[in-house]
Design an enzyme around this catalytic site. Structure first.
Site, short mmCIF file in Angstrom:
data_model
loop_
_atom_site.label_atom_id
_atom_site.label_comp_id
_atom_site.label_asym_id
_atom_site.label_seq_id
_atom_site.Cartn_x
_atom_site.Cartn_y
_atom_site.Cartn_z
CG ASP A 45 -1.79 1.23 1.34
OD1 ASP A 45 -1.69 2.12 0.47
OD2 ASP A 45 -2.57 1.31 2.30
CD GLN A 88 -12.47 17.19 -6.00
OE1 GLN A 88 -11.87 17.12 -7.06
NE2 GLN A 88 -13.76 17.48 -5.92
CE1 TYR A 176 -4.76 11.45 -12.45
CE2 TYR A 176 -4.68 12.79 -14.43
CZ TYR A 176 -4.47 11.59 -13.80
OH TYR A 176 -3.96 10.52 -14.51
#
Length: 259
Positions: A45, A88, A176
């Protein structure tokens, strides 16, 4: 190989297994086994630093290092997501930049001579860079930007986004995109370091864009199949021994792209 979705995972791993018979990812094991391949699985992870350290120790002890590292773990919020932009930004950069940076910190020393490192970035990162302020563009494109400075810039974006001040600070409205701008820049920084610190080892490190691929993250309207999306990452992972370029580049469709 650290990948973010099953379809791309299977295709990229297949491309590597056909030549080297190596592989990662329990989700791909059964599918690959049915094709006569023999991948092994090890849990990782990248958002868990202890998990990264455990995996690095495993590869060092069992294999003496790593021949090919593909960093393809990544997330993206959907356009319709109602989470605040600051949230975000923090969540996206945590995985796409900071966790991937942790991966590279602990795995770069394990890359064997002749090894290949591929960081899966995006054309959205270069487009985002062109939308940044002149000051930010100059730093991201400079040959003397350091890993520490880059990390400060990435955190600066997150902090500004949480305050709703990122646009005033010179950043575009895409978490992003900023995360991928950071990842491509990090790739260039680390490639320069490799050339300086391990000049005779022939290691090649690049960032790449697989294209807009039909995955759970990108959606069903994307024009590329997972097979097509895997072409450039596999190409970079399998650059022949003795090859000097590309190195420290951003590559799409197997071609070096401007940055």
């Amino acid at each position: 190989i650290f990948l973010d979705n099953r379809s791309a995972k299977c295709i990229i791993v297949t491309g590597l297994l056909e030549k080297f018979c190596i592989g990662r990812g329990q989700a791909a094991v059964e599918s690959l086994a049915s094709e006569g391949l023999k991948p092994l699985f090890h849990q990782l992870d990248i958002n868990d630093l202890n998990s990264i350290k455990t995996a690095a120790a495993f590869f060092k002890e069992k294999y003496g290092g790593v021949d090919i590292l593909i960093n393809n773990a990544g997330i993206a919020f959907k356009v319709a997501d109602t989470a605040p932009f600051g949230t975000q930004a923090e969540v996206t950069l945590k995985t796409n930049f900071f966790a991937t940076k942790d991966m590279l910190t602990h795995f770069m020393p394990l890359i064997k001579a002749g090894g290949r490192v591929v960081n899966v970035s995006s054309f959205v990162g270069s487009r985002t860079l062109n939308q940044c302020s002149t000051e930010l563009q100059q730093r991201f494109r400079s040959d003397d930007i350091t890993e520490d400075e880059l990390a400060v810039l990435m955190q600066r974006f997150v902090d500004a986004a949480k305050k709703g001040e990122h646009k005033q600070d010179g950043w575009p409205d895409t978490a992003y995109g900023v995360s991928k701008t950071g990842l491509t820049t990090l790739s260039m920084i680390l490639a320069r370091r490799l050339s300086k610190e391990r000049p005779n080892d022939g290691i090649l490190l690049n960032a790449c864009c697989p294209g807009w691929v039909r995955t759970d993250m990108a959606g069903p309207k994307a024009p590329k199949s997972p097979d097509e999306g895997a072409v450039t990452p596999v190409y970079l992972a399998l650059l022949p021994a003795g090859t000097a370029e590309p190195h420290g580049r951003f590559v799409s469709e197997k071609e070096v792209q401007p940055w």
